[in-house]
Design a protein around this motif. Structure first.
Motif, PDB file in Angstrom:
ATOM      1  N   LEU A  45       0.816  -1.214   0.000  1.00  0.00           N
ATOM      2  CA  LEU A  45       0.000   0.000   0.000  1.00  0.00           C
ATOM      3  C   LEU A  45       0.856   1.273   0.000  1.00  0.00           C
ATOM      4  CD1 LEU A  45      -2.806   1.283   0.134  1.00  0.00           C
ATOM      5  CD2 LEU A  45      -2.718   1.089   2.620  1.00  0.00           C
ATOM      6  N   PRO A  46       1.910   1.387   0.808  1.00  0.00           N
ATOM      7  CA  PRO A  46       2.716   2.625   0.781  1.00  0.00           C
ATOM      8  C   PRO A  46       3.277   2.951  -0.596  1.00  0.00           C
ATOM      9  CG  PRO A  46       3.248   1.337   2.727  1.00  0.00           C
ATOM     10  CD  PRO A  46       2.386   0.483   1.880  1.00  0.00           C
ATOM     11  N   SER A  47       3.701   1.947  -1.361  1.00  0.00           N
ATOM     12  CA  SER A  47       4.246   2.201  -2.699  1.00  0.00           C
ATOM     13  C   SER A  47       3.167   2.729  -3.641  1.00  0.00           C
ATOM     14  CB  SER A  47       4.860   0.930  -3.268  1.00  0.00           C
ATOM     15  OG  SER A  47       5.922   0.476  -2.438  1.00  0.00           O
ATOM     16  N   ALA A  48       1.938   2.220  -3.481  1.00  0.00           N
ATOM     17  CA  ALA A  48       0.848   2.674  -4.349  1.00  0.00           C
ATOM     18  C   ALA A  48       0.449   4.118  -4.055  1.00  0.00           C
ATOM     19  CB  ALA A  48      -0.352   1.748  -4.184  1.00  0.00           C
ATOM     20  N   LEU A  49       0.615   4.537  -2.801  1.00  0.00           N
ATOM     21  CA  LEU A  49       0.210   5.888  -2.408  1.00  0.00           C
ATOM     22  C   LEU A  49       1.345   6.896  -2.458  1.00  0.00           C
ATOM     23  CD1 LEU A  49      -1.958   5.009   0.737  1.00  0.00           C
ATOM     24  CD2 LEU A  49      -2.728   5.245  -1.633  1.00  0.00           C
ATOM     25  N   LYS A  50       2.553   6.497  -2.772  1.00  0.00           N
ATOM     26  CA  LYS A  50       3.743   7.326  -2.626  1.00  0.00           C
ATOM     27  C   LYS A  50       3.675   8.625  -3.417  1.00  0.00           C
ATOM     28  CE  LYS A  50       8.758   7.244  -3.340  1.00  0.00           C
ATOM     29  NZ  LYS A  50       9.926   6.407  -3.731  1.00  0.00           N
ATOM     30  N   ASN A  51       3.229   8.595  -4.671  1.00  0.00           N
ATOM     31  CA  ASN A  51       3.248   9.798  -5.506  1.00  0.00           C
ATOM     32  C   ASN A  51       2.061  10.738  -5.228  1.00  0.00           C
ATOM     33  OD1 ASN A  51       1.148   8.370  -6.645  1.00  0.00           O
ATOM     34  ND2 ASN A  51       2.270   7.870  -8.527  1.00  0.00           N
ATOM     35  N   GLY A  52       1.125  10.345  -4.381  1.00  0.00           N
ATOM     36  CA  GLY A  52       0.016  11.214  -3.993  1.00  0.00           C
ATOM     37  C   GLY A  52      -1.113  11.315  -4.988  1.00  0.00           C
ATOM     38  N   ILE A  53      -0.986  10.666  -6.156  1.00  0.00           N
ATOM     39  CA  ILE A  53      -2.030  10.778  -7.182  1.00  0.00           C
ATOM     40  C   ILE A  53      -3.326  10.120  -6.706  1.00  0.00           C
ATOM     41  CG2 ILE A  53      -2.665  10.151  -9.535  1.00  0.00           C
ATOM     42  CD1 ILE A  53       0.304  10.331 -10.277  1.00  0.00           C
ATOM     43  N   ILE A  54      -3.214   8.906  -6.160  1.00  0.00           N
ATOM     44  CA  ILE A  54      -4.408   8.204  -5.685  1.00  0.00           C
ATOM     45  C   ILE A  54      -5.056   8.971  -4.534  1.00  0.00           C
ATOM     46  CG2 ILE A  54      -5.190   6.084  -4.557  1.00  0.00           C
ATOM     47  CD1 ILE A  54      -3.174   4.553  -6.197  1.00  0.00           C
ATOM     48  N   GLU A  60     -10.882  14.094  -4.098  1.00  0.00           N
ATOM     49  CA  GLU A  60     -11.844  14.659  -5.051  1.00  0.00           C
ATOM     50  C   GLU A  60     -13.154  13.873  -5.034  1.00  0.00           C
ATOM     51  OE1 GLU A  60     -12.006  17.134  -7.865  1.00  0.00           O
ATOM     52  OE2 GLU A  60     -10.851  18.074  -6.281  1.00  0.00           O
ATOM     53  N   GLU A  61     -13.064  12.564  -4.805  1.00  0.00           N
ATOM     54  CA  GLU A  61     -14.277  11.737  -4.716  1.00  0.00           C
ATOM     55  C   GLU A  61     -15.062  12.071  -3.449  1.00  0.00           C
ATOM     56  OE1 GLU A  61     -16.990   8.898  -6.092  1.00  0.00           O
ATOM     57  OE2 GLU A  61     -15.239   9.761  -7.097  1.00  0.00           O
ATOM     58  N   ILE A  62     -14.347  12.305  -2.353  1.00  0.00           N
ATOM     59  CA  ILE A  62     -15.023  12.626  -1.088  1.00  0.00           C
ATOM     60  C   ILE A  62     -15.565  14.044  -1.119  1.00  0.00           C
ATOM     61  CG2 ILE A  62     -14.685  12.898   1.396  1.00  0.00           C
ATOM     62  CD1 ILE A  62     -12.495  10.764   1.211  1.00  0.00           C
ATOM     63  N   GLU A  63     -14.732  14.996  -1.526  1.00  0.00           N
ATOM     64  CA  GLU A  63     -15.104  16.421  -1.554  1.00  0.00           C
ATOM     65  C   GLU A  63     -14.716  16.990  -2.909  1.00  0.00           C
ATOM     66  OE1 GLU A  63     -16.680  19.895   0.336  1.00  0.00           O
ATOM     67  OE2 GLU A  63     -16.709  17.788   0.902  1.00  0.00           O
ATOM     68  N   PRO A  64     -15.671  17.119  -3.845  1.00  0.00           N
ATOM     69  CA  PRO A  64     -15.336  17.623  -5.183  1.00  0.00           C
ATOM     70  C   PRO A  64     -14.724  19.028  -5.121  1.00  0.00           C
ATOM     71  CG  PRO A  64     -17.519  16.625  -5.165  1.00  0.00           C
ATOM     72  CD  PRO A  64     -17.078  16.696  -3.740  1.00  0.00           C
ATOM     73  N   GLN A  65     -13.791  19.274  -6.045  1.00  0.00           N
ATOM     74  CA  GLN A  65     -13.100  20.560  -6.189  1.00  0.00           C
ATOM     75  C   GLN A  65     -12.305  20.945  -4.942  1.00  0.00           C
ATOM     76  OE1 GLN A  65     -16.017  23.476  -7.373  1.00  0.00           O
ATOM     77  NE2 GLN A  65     -16.278  22.577  -9.410  1.00  0.00           N
ATOM     78  N   SER A  66     -11.836  19.947  -4.217  1.00  0.00           N
ATOM     79  CA  SER A  66     -10.985  20.221  -3.056  1.00  0.00           C
ATOM     80  C   SER A  66      -9.500  20.187  -3.411  1.00  0.00           C
ATOM     81  CB  SER A  66     -11.264  19.199  -1.952  1.00  0.00           C
ATOM     82  OG  SER A  66     -11.032  17.878  -2.411  1.00  0.00           O
ATOM     83  N   ILE A  67      -9.149  19.670  -4.585  1.00  0.00           N
ATOM     84  CA  ILE A  67      -7.758  19.605  -5.037  1.00  0.00           C
ATOM     85  C   ILE A  67      -7.611  20.533  -6.240  1.00  0.00           C
ATOM     86  CG2 ILE A  67      -5.918  18.117  -5.873  1.00  0.00           C
ATOM     87  CD1 ILE A  67      -6.737  17.456  -3.047  1.00  0.00           C
ATOM     88  N   PRO A  68      -6.716  21.509  -6.187  1.00  0.00           N
ATOM     89  CA  PRO A  68      -6.607  22.467  -7.301  1.00  0.00           C
ATOM     90  C   PRO A  68      -6.090  21.841  -8.587  1.00  0.00           C
ATOM     91  CG  PRO A  68      -4.885  22.873  -5.672  1.00  0.00           C
ATOM     92  CD  PRO A  68      -5.801  21.870  -5.073  1.00  0.00           C
ATOM     93  N   THR A 128     -17.379   8.741   6.564  1.00  0.00           N
ATOM     94  CA  THR A 128     -18.543   7.884   6.812  1.00  0.00           C
ATOM     95  C   THR A 128     -19.584   8.610   7.650  1.00  0.00           C
ATOM     96  OG1 THR A 128     -17.120   5.912   6.690  1.00  0.00           O
ATOM     97  CG2 THR A 128     -19.276   5.667   7.757  1.00  0.00           C
ATOM     98  N   GLU A 129     -19.126   9.362   8.646  1.00  0.00           N
ATOM     99  CA  GLU A 129     -20.064  10.124   9.486  1.00  0.00           C
ATOM    100  C   GLU A 129     -20.771  11.211   8.687  1.00  0.00           C
ATOM    101  OE1 GLU A 129     -17.646  11.601  12.600  1.00  0.00           O
ATOM    102  OE2 GLU A 129     -17.517   9.675  13.684  1.00  0.00           O
ATOM    103  N   LYS A 130     -20.091  11.760   7.667  1.00  0.00           N
ATOM    104  CA  LYS A 130     -20.703  12.819   6.846  1.00  0.00           C
ATOM    105  C   LYS A 130     -21.545  12.277   5.711  1.00  0.00           C
ATOM    106  CE  LYS A 130     -17.378  16.532   7.752  1.00  0.00           C
ATOM    107  NZ  LYS A 130     -16.481  17.559   7.161  1.00  0.00           N
ATOM    108  N   GLY A 131     -21.657  10.956   5.593  1.00  0.00           N
ATOM    109  CA  GLY A 131     -22.540  10.360   4.597  1.00  0.00           C
ATOM    110  C   GLY A 131     -21.880   9.971   3.301  1.00  0.00           C
ATOM    111  N   PHE A 132     -20.581   9.735   3.297  1.00  0.00           N
ATOM    112  CA  PHE A 132     -19.898   9.308   2.072  1.00  0.00           C
ATOM    113  C   PHE A 132     -20.443   7.948   1.641  1.00  0.00           C
ATOM    114  CE2 PHE A 132     -15.948   7.521   0.011  1.00  0.00           C
ATOM    115  CZ  PHE A 132     -16.063   8.293  -1.135  1.00  0.00           C
ATOM    116  N   HIS A 133     -20.525   7.765   0.314  1.00  0.00           N
ATOM    117  CA  HIS A 133     -21.211   6.570  -0.204  1.00  0.00           C
ATOM    118  C   HIS A 133     -20.517   5.267   0.180  1.00  0.00           C
ATOM    119  CE1 HIS A 133     -18.154   6.232  -3.393  1.00  0.00           C
ATOM    120  NE2 HIS A 133     -18.309   7.544  -3.601  1.00  0.00           N
ATOM    121  N   THR A 134     -19.201   5.268   0.377  1.00  0.00           N
ATOM    122  CA  THR A 134     -18.487   4.056   0.773  1.00  0.00           C
ATOM    123  C   THR A 134     -18.237   4.083   2.278  1.00  0.00           C
ATOM    124  OG1 THR A 134     -17.393   3.964  -1.386  1.00  0.00           O
ATOM    125  CG2 THR A 134     -16.452   2.625   0.382  1.00  0.00           C
TER     126      THR A 134
END
Length: 867
Positions: A45-54, A60-68, A128-134
């Motif tokens: 998992l750390p290698s998959a998340l290293k570049n920050g793209i995921i 963006e999926e949780i909060e749209p337009q939160s990443i410039p 999850t508390e705010k109602g995210f679909h997953t």
């Protein structure tokens, strides 16, 4: 005093149970990310998340337009670290506690993966508390394998750095003196001067940290501004393109014809205007705006200090052209549904829809775009201003542009609601038959409608609840055909008009399953109607709405009455004060010998120049006329018992005769005034009526312009417009007629102090009843003032030159006598005559003493009237 040093992370507090919980949380985080983004991550998992793209896509999926922006196709380290930095900034906006964050190198350099997993677990819980679909859920029964050796020790060290709670509330800053005193107490008297270099270094480190944090926030804001600017450009390009497709593939072929219509137009010009409104003007305007935006945003034209606010300030005034389109939208949809009944039109619309150029969009999908565009401008400018710092060159223009665009959006919404309200009133008007006053009125809205059984008359009534009236109609199967509303109103039969009740004159009471309408008649209330709703479930809603409106109308009436009373009282007090000041100035002028005079014969036949003056009693009466109604009794008694200085104004007989010959019908409503005051009041009422008629005519003209030129609805509107135009003409003529009236008033006499009152004819007096009437305190006070004034004047030395007092003609009725006063004589300073005699001038009080006494009398008089 011993100083407690903070304890370092100890491996003793991290047992195997905590390691197992961490491994289960890592597995749950991995599953949650995969389900949220619908992707498959590798085992590491750390290698998959290293570049920050995921992580950026997850945010963006949780909060749209939160990443410039997301840096994907790059191997540059600083751009990949920028992704992680933007993700951490989004965590701050989303509400993840700061003590749960991780540093960029904790993930990119794998320095503390445990802290990264703990942060993502906290993010998943909050989402999850705010109602995210997953939903995020940890499986506590999952079997995991513990690492061994150095890997276990490294993992425990990482877990030891994780804080379960924050360090507490932020403390307020203290001054340097207070801080030194605290440190001295804690150190037990140790000399702190040798630690000042360490303190300075710590401060420099902290300032560097704050500067780096501010720099990261500024970089994020710059990226956001670029993103919003490009979104403005891309949406404008798509919008202009869509309007062009609507014009080229729908408007022009239906108006002029093409190969799909066999070269023949499908619609008349009026129908095209009704459906498409000003879409061509809007398209031309937005084409020019798009060119300017491309010159500022596209390619390399965009830079940090680029401005957009000034351009929107220039065009914001033109956005009001959208008002006609928005107001016409509902009628456009209605007309579109009507023309779809023609087979040729329907076939054409279906043929255009499947063309690849229009991407499967039908005509309503294109027509809704201008309605949505102004609110979209408001949203985009709001996002741009949010990411613009205060010292940016574009901040002020953006702020002003946003305010004006917001005003336009609010204006469009209000106009749309008003148009819908007028259409609904017109709709109800068309359902009713029989003779009744037009239902159109400014700000009138239909709130509710429904069928009821009238228990008293055993009839079925259809009731319409407006925001100021209640209208009843009797339903009947004999009336022609059901009318189906173009809106969401259900199909219903026409109803014969029965009655209208103003809501401010009624109350509603619940009696069993019925609603009783009580009408106020003076101090009594009578049962007007007993209504039983055909749908019992609607009764609570009807009661709640009616009681709410009645309460609001009563509060509004009470507030208006209170404000009017307060205004009258304020104006009365000011008017009394102004009147008193004018009287004092006039009296002072009379004291100096400048008032107008009239010749009066003396008993010996000689004439003397004696100034005339209004009685102080009449002055008091005229002042009290401007007071509140509580002074009416005193005013009536004064005006009826004592003579006044001038008679009421008289209307010119010639004008009166001419007016009686004109517009006999209008004279019934507005009779010819007999004096100037009555004329002013009548003109004010006529101007108010004229304003109301003009407002109604504007609403009717707007409705006529958007309705089809044929049909009963259109003819009814035209008839109503013609009637109101005739009424407006009559009112205008009446205003011109009354404005031309001239009134003859006798010249008013200037009052003066210290002179003999001019005798008035006995016919000016009215008999006082034999029963002794109590003289008001105001009269007594004025008499005392008069006597005091008279006593201050000294008689002339030569008796032969003294003017004899004027005598009042005797009358049979008892009268209240006014104090006598002598006529002042203007003489030169004392000089010696040839025979040695001297002429003395009358003694007078000093001006300063007179001013003080006048102010005292004015204050006491004003306080008495206010009581």
């Amino acid at each position: 005093m011993a100083v407690k040093t903070p304890s370092l992370p100890s491996l003793a507090v991290v047992n195997d149970a905590k390691v197992v919980d961490f491994l289960r949380a890592e597995h749950a985080v991995k599953s949650w990310i995969e389900q949220s983004l619908k992707i498959k991550l590798g085992e590491d998992l750390p290698s998959a998340l290293k570049n920050g793209i995921i992580l950026c896509y997850l945010m963006e999926e949780i909060e749209p337009q939160s990443i410039p922006r997301i840096q994907e196709k790059t191997d540059q380290v600083f751009k990949l670290k920028e992704n992680i930095s933007f993700f951490l900034g989004a965590l701050s906006d989303y509400g993840v506690p700061r003590h749960k964050w991780f540093q960029v190198n904790d993930l990119f350099e794998a320095e503390n993966i445990a802290k990264v997993i703990d942060c993502l677990s906290n993010l998943a819980t909050i989402a999850t508390e705010k109602g995210f679909h997953t939903k995020y859920k940890v499986d506590n029964q999952l079997k995991v394998t513990l690492p061994t050796g150095a890997a276990l020790v490294l993992l425990k060290k990482s877990l030891a750095t994780i804080k379960d709670t924050s360090s507490g509330p932020q403390r307020s800053r203290v001054g340097a003196v207070v801080l030194r005193t605290k440190l001295a107490l804690l150190s037990g008297g140790t000399d702190l001067s040798k630690f000042e270099k360490g303190f300075s270094k710590f401060q420099a480190l902290y300032r560097g940290y704050k500067a780096r944090l501010a720099y990261k926030n500024r970089v994020r804001d710059i990226a956001f501004r670029e993103r919003v600017a490009k979104e403005i450009l891309s949406t404008e390009e798509s919008y202009v393109k869509s309007l062009g497709l609507c014009i080229n593939f729908y408007l022009l072929p239906m108006q002029d014809g093409n190969n799909l219509t066999k070269g023949k137009p499908l619609l008349t010009k009026d129908q095209v205007r009704s459906i498409f409104s000003d879409i061509q003007i809007i398209h031309s305007f937005n084409e020019n705006l798009l060119k300017d935006l491309q010159n500022r945003i596209s390619g390399t034209n965009w830079f940090i200090n680029q401005k957009l606010g000034d351009r929107f300030l220039q065009v914001v005034g033109f956005l009001k052209v959208y008002a006609n389109f928005v107001l016409n939208f509902n009628n456009s949809m209605a007309m579109l549904e009507e023309i779809k009944k023609k087979e040729k039109v329907l076939n054409f619309l279906n043929a255009v829809k499947v063309l690849p150029e229009v991407s499967g969009l039908d005509l309503p999908s294109f027509l809704i775009m201008p309605v949505q565009r102004v609110p979209r401008y408001n949203l985009l400018l709001e996002q741009l201003l949010k990411r613009t710092w205060h010292d940016h060159p574009d901040y002020k223009d953006l702020d002003d542009a946003l305010k004006k665009v917001r005003e336009v959006a609010v204006h469009l919404n209000e106009k749309k609601r008003d148009a819908e309200a007028i259409a609904k009133v017109y709709e109800v008007h068309s359902y009713l038959t029989g003779k009744f006053d037009p239902l159109f009125a400014p700000n009138r809205k239909v709130l509710r409608e429904g069928a009821f059984n009238d228990i008293k008359s055993n009839e079925t009534l259809y009731v319409y609840l407006f925001n100021d009236i209640l209208v009843f109609g009797k339903t009947s199967e004999k009336l022609k055909g059901p009318i189906t509303s173009t809106n969401s109103t259900p199909t219903r039969l026409k109803a014969k008009y029965k009655a209208t009740l103003p809501l401010k004159e009624i109350n509603v009471v619940e009696e069993g399953d019925c609603i009783t309408v009580m009408k106020h008649t003076g101090r009594e209330s009578t049962k007007e109607l007993v209504l039983q709703p055909l749908n019992p479930d609607e009764k609570p809603e009807w009661l709640a709405d009616m009681n709410k409106i009645i309460s609001e109308l009563n509060k509004k009436a009470e507030g208006s009455q209170t404000q009017a009373t307060k205004k009258v009282e304020e104006e009365s007090a000011e008017q009394i004060l102004l009147t008193r000041k004018k009287q004092m100035q006039t009296m002072r002028v009379g004291k100096e010998g400048s008032p107008s005079t009239s010749n009066q014969s003396s008993p010996s036949g000689s004439t003397s120049s004696t100034p005339t003056v209004s009685s102080p009693l009449s002055i008091s009466a005229s002042a009290s006329l401007t007071t509140s109604p509580t002074k009416a009794a005193t005013t009536d008694r004064l005006s009826s018992s004592y003579p006044t200085a001038s008679s009421p104004p008289i209307i010119n007989s010639n004008n009166n005769n001419n007016n009686n010959n004109n517009n006999s019908n209008s004279n019934d409503t507005y009779p010819t005034p007999t004096n100037a005051e009555e004329c002013a009041k009548t003109l004010k009422k006529l101007e108010e009526s004229k304003s109301a008629i003009i407002l109604q005519l504007k609403d009717i003209e707007a409705k006529i312009s958007v309705k089809p030129s044929k049909g009963s609805d259109h003819s009814n509107l035209v008839r109503l417009r013609d009637e109101m135009q005739v009424e407006l003409s009559d009112v205008t003529k009446k205003i011109d007629e009354f404005s031309a009236l001239k009134f003859n008033e006798p010249p008013s006499e200037k009052p003066a102090y210290g002179v003999t009152l001019k005798s008035a004819p006995s016919s000016r007096f009215k008999e006082i009843p034999k029963q002794k009437e109590e003289i008001p305190e105001s009269l007594l006070m004025l008499q005392k003032i008069k006597e005091k004034r008279a006593s201050q004047n000294v008689a002339p030395a030569n008796p032969s030159k003294t003017t004899p007092p004027t005598s009042t003609p005797a009358t049979n009725s008892p009268q209240v006598s006014t104090p006598a006063s002598t006529t002042p004589t203007t003489t030169t300073p004392s000089t010696s005559s040839p025979n040695g005699s001297a002429t003395n001038s009358p003694s007078t009080a000093s001006p300063a003493t007179e001013d003080k006494e006048e102010k005292k009398r004015s204050k006491s008089f004003l306080s008495f009237l206010k009581k």
